[in-house]
Structure formats: structure tokens, C-alpha cells
Write a protein that holds these residues in place. Sequence first.
Motif, short mmCIF file in Angstrom:
data_model
loop_
_atom_site.label_atom_id
_atom_site.label_comp_id
_atom_site.label_asym_id
_atom_site.label_seq_id
_atom_site.Cartn_x
_atom_site.Cartn_y
_atom_site.Cartn_z
N LEU A 36 0.83 -1.20 0.00
CA LEU A 36 0.00 0.00 0.00
C LEU A 36 0.87 1.25 0.00
O LEU A 36 0.60 2.21 -0.75
CB LEU A 36 -0.93 0.00 1.22
N MET A 37 1.92 1.27 0.79
CA MET A 37 2.80 2.44 0.81
C MET A 37 3.46 2.65 -0.55
O MET A 37 3.57 3.78 -1.02
CB MET A 37 3.85 2.29 1.91
N ASP A 38 3.89 1.56 -1.18
CA ASP A 38 4.52 1.67 -2.50
C ASP A 38 3.55 2.25 -3.52
O ASP A 38 3.90 3.14 -4.31
CB ASP A 38 5.01 0.30 -2.98
N GLN A 39 2.31 1.74 -3.52
CA GLN A 39 1.33 2.21 -4.49
C GLN A 39 0.92 3.65 -4.23
O GLN A 39 0.73 4.44 -5.16
CB GLN A 39 0.11 1.28 -4.50
N LEU A 40 0.79 4.01 -2.98
CA LEU A 40 0.43 5.38 -2.64
C LEU A 40 1.54 6.35 -3.04
O LEU A 40 1.29 7.41 -3.64
CB LEU A 40 0.15 5.47 -1.14
N THR A 41 2.78 5.98 -2.74
CA THR A 41 3.92 6.82 -3.13
C THR A 41 3.99 6.96 -4.65
O THR A 41 4.23 8.06 -5.17
CB THR A 41 5.23 6.22 -2.60
N HIS A 42 3.77 5.86 -5.35
CA HIS A 42 3.81 5.89 -6.82
C HIS A 42 2.76 6.84 -7.38
O HIS A 42 3.05 7.65 -8.29
CB HIS A 42 3.59 4.48 -7.37
N GLN A 43 1.54 6.78 -6.86
CA GLN A 43 0.49 7.67 -7.35
C GLN A 43 0.83 9.13 -7.08
O GLN A 43 0.61 10.01 -7.92
CB GLN A 43 -0.85 7.32 -6.70
N LEU A 44 1.37 9.41 -5.91
CA LEU A 44 1.75 10.78 -5.58
C LEU A 44 2.86 11.29 -6.50
O LEU A 44 2.82 12.43 -6.97
CB LEU A 44 2.21 10.86 -4.12
N GLN A 45 3.83 10.44 -6.76
CA GLN A 45 4.93 10.84 -7.64
C GLN A 45 4.43 11.12 -9.05
O GLN A 45 4.92 12.03 -9.74
CB GLN A 45 6.01 9.77 -7.64
N ARG A 46 3.46 10.34 -9.50
CA ARG A 46 2.85 10.59 -10.82
C ARG A 46 2.10 11.92 -10.83
O ARG A 46 2.19 12.69 -11.78
CB ARG A 46 1.89 9.45 -11.19
#
Length: 262
Positions: A36-46
Motif C-alpha cells: 500500500l505504501m509503494d502504491q500510494l507513493t507511486h500515485q503521488l509521484q505521478r
Amino acid sequence: MFDSSTKPLVSLKVEQGVAWITMERGQAYNALSDELMDQLTHQLQRLAQQPQAKVVVIRGAGRGFCAGHDLKQLTQDQDKQRQQRTFERCATLMQTLVNLPQPVIAQVHGIATAAGCQLVASCDLAVAEDSARFATPGVNIGLFCSTPMVALTRSLAPKHAMEMLLTGEMIDAERAHQIGLINRVVEAEQLQATVAELAQSIAAKSGYCVQTGKQAFYRQLNQPLANAYEDCSQVMSCNLQHQDAIEGIDAFLAKRKPTWSS
């Protein structure tokens, strides 16, 4: 079983300049697994690369905002290096929030505990329903909330932060508002509409102006007073030269609505 790295644990929609991010692990109170942290970080970076998204809202599916780290995953073995990587993931996520160009609003319902409370404190703004509760309860299980402490001590007065950290007690939304952890408390049925109104109010401003201001705000926080004034004076001088400031001042003097470039 833990989440598969391919399972969509975060959903995203962008409407009228507002990016709505939903943590979709509601059955586990959106506990922050590594995935979940990885996916959340990825969306924010996008989103950082998407100027059409001028404000970001983070919310949780299910009965609560976020219950903190996934303790089952965190303690499935006693591999210190693996555990350290989990906390490094969390640190990356929280710093991504602070460093994101766009302002971030936490929309809080149910509970926000431990790293979930850290997530609230790391957002720029937070709105909570009146039945929401907050805590950093690690001390109750022998695991001091040391990483949530980083965000708390940058949002709250030291004694308020220490009280939360040392007692581990739940506080209600009114108390969270009193000590500055959240900005507003509203009735549950008004939560979505209140956040949307707040987000739209910010999204209507110049994107360049808001992003410049957010960056300067966090940069000057820990600077000596003279350095902070020097830095922010330079920021305002540069801002004044930008076309949005020229347009905004002209529109103000002409008593018309400005047209922003961003």
C-alpha cells in the motif's frame, strides 16, 4: 495472507483540478502494508508531474482512515533489515507528501492511529468527521511511535506531541482540532462536501502561486529568523515577476476575475 504487489490498493480520480486518492484496504482499516505504501507513493509521484491536478485529497475506504503499519506483516519475522526497509518506505511516503508540489488534504473518518496519525500530520491540511479519533498508541504495546513522532513534532506544540506519544490515548476530533492536528471538524454527512469545497477553493488559485508558497513554507520552517526572511523575500520578488502575479494584481485593481496561466 498479505497483499499482492499487483493488487490495486490505491484508486485515483481527478475532477475539476482535484485528485482524489483512496486507500482501498478498507477491510484492514487501510493498514500501511509495504504494498500500500509503494502504491500510494507511486500515485503521488505521478501526480507531481500532472499540472491539471492542483490539489490532492487522501482518504480511506471502509470504516476508518488508517490504522497505521500492518503489524502482522511487520512482525512476520524478526529480520531487522526487512523491518528497516518498511520504515524507510514510510519515510519516503511521508516526505513525498511534504515535497509534493500540490497541497494535500487528509479526509479523515473513523480512526487515524500510529502511522495513520503520522499520515494526517504529514498532509498540509486535514478535515475530520466529528466521530474520528486519533492516537499514537505504540507505547501501549512496547513499540514507541518514533517515526510518527517526526511528523507530530512538526505539526504540534512539543508538549501536545509528547502527551500523545507518552500516553498512547485516543483523542477525539475536537481535541485534535484544539491542538492543531486537524483544521476542521464537521458532521460525518458533511465531510465529503466540506473537503470538496476546501479543495476547490485552493484549486481556483494560481497553481504557480500555491506551489511556490508550499515549497517556501516548509523550507523556512527550520531556518534561523534572518535566513527565513532573506529566503522568503527572494521568493516574493521572483513571484512578483511571474505572469500570474502580474495578472492577479491587474485583475484586483480592475475589479475583475483573474485568468491564471496555471
